[in-house]
Design a protein around this motif. Sequence first.
Motif, PDB file in Angstrom:
ATOM      1  N   THR A 112     -40.822 -21.789  -7.746  1.00  0.00           N
ATOM      2  CA  THR A 112     -40.490 -21.861  -9.198  1.00  0.00           C
ATOM      3  C   THR A 112     -40.954 -20.490  -9.675  1.00  0.00           C
ATOM      4  O   THR A 112     -42.048 -20.091  -9.602  1.00  0.00           O
ATOM      5  CB  THR A 112     -40.975 -22.899  -9.877  1.00  0.00           C
ATOM      6  OG1 THR A 112     -42.285 -22.883 -10.062  1.00  0.00           O
ATOM      7  CG2 THR A 112     -40.387 -24.123  -9.475  1.00  0.00           C
ATOM      8  N   THR A 136     -41.282 -18.211 -12.998  1.00  0.00           N
ATOM      9  CA  THR A 136     -41.240 -18.317 -14.361  1.00  0.00           C
ATOM     10  C   THR A 136     -40.797 -17.089 -14.951  1.00  0.00           C
ATOM     11  O   THR A 136     -40.831 -15.913 -14.351  1.00  0.00           O
ATOM     12  CB  THR A 136     -42.668 -18.494 -14.880  1.00  0.00           C
ATOM     13  OG1 THR A 136     -43.516 -17.422 -14.586  1.00  0.00           O
ATOM     14  CG2 THR A 136     -43.299 -19.816 -14.572  1.00  0.00           C
ATOM     15  N   ASN A 165     -42.060 -15.168 -17.109  1.00  0.00           N
ATOM     16  CA  ASN A 165     -43.120 -14.207 -17.497  1.00  0.00           C
ATOM     17  C   ASN A 165     -43.439 -13.376 -16.065  1.00  0.00           C
ATOM     18  O   ASN A 165     -43.638 -12.353 -16.054  1.00  0.00           O
ATOM     19  CB  ASN A 165     -44.223 -15.041 -17.938  1.00  0.00           C
ATOM     20  CG  ASN A 165     -44.974 -14.276 -19.007  1.00  0.00           C
ATOM     21  OD1 ASN A 165     -44.703 -13.188 -19.396  1.00  0.00           O
ATOM     22  ND2 ASN A 165     -46.106 -15.031 -19.433  1.00  0.00           N
TER      23      ASN A 165
END
Length: 143
Positions: free
Chosen positions: A3, A5, A7
């Motif tokens: 996964t 992100t 960011n």
Amino acid sequence: MSTSTPNSDETLKQILDTVNELKSTQNKIISSINSCRESIKNQEKKAKIEQIEVKITTLETAASPAANVESVYAELMDHQSRARNIIFFNIQEFNSLPDQLTDTLTVDKILNSIGLQINPLSVRRLGKQSNKPRPLLTAHYIT
């Protein structure tokens, strides 16, 4: 499962951009260094050429005294040979066949009249014949 992100994607993109910038800067620095190397090589070549030109000038200057010695010697010999000459002016030319013999006798009479007991080695007239008497060149052996 991985996964991501938003960011971390953004951070990776920033890192990748920074790496690309560093590569670009590195290429510019390498290009600049190569340019400086070429410039230094050209300056070294110019310095070597100037040194060679100075050496050539030095050699030419060193070689010319030999030529000057020969020239001075030739001039000295010419001066010594001319020092034995006497030129008489306004001595009448005779139209007889043995002109040189007549001129030689005339020079002998002149030299004897002034008390010189020397015989000329050669006697000849200078210049082209005209209505005025030509100068009379006499060469003598003088010790």
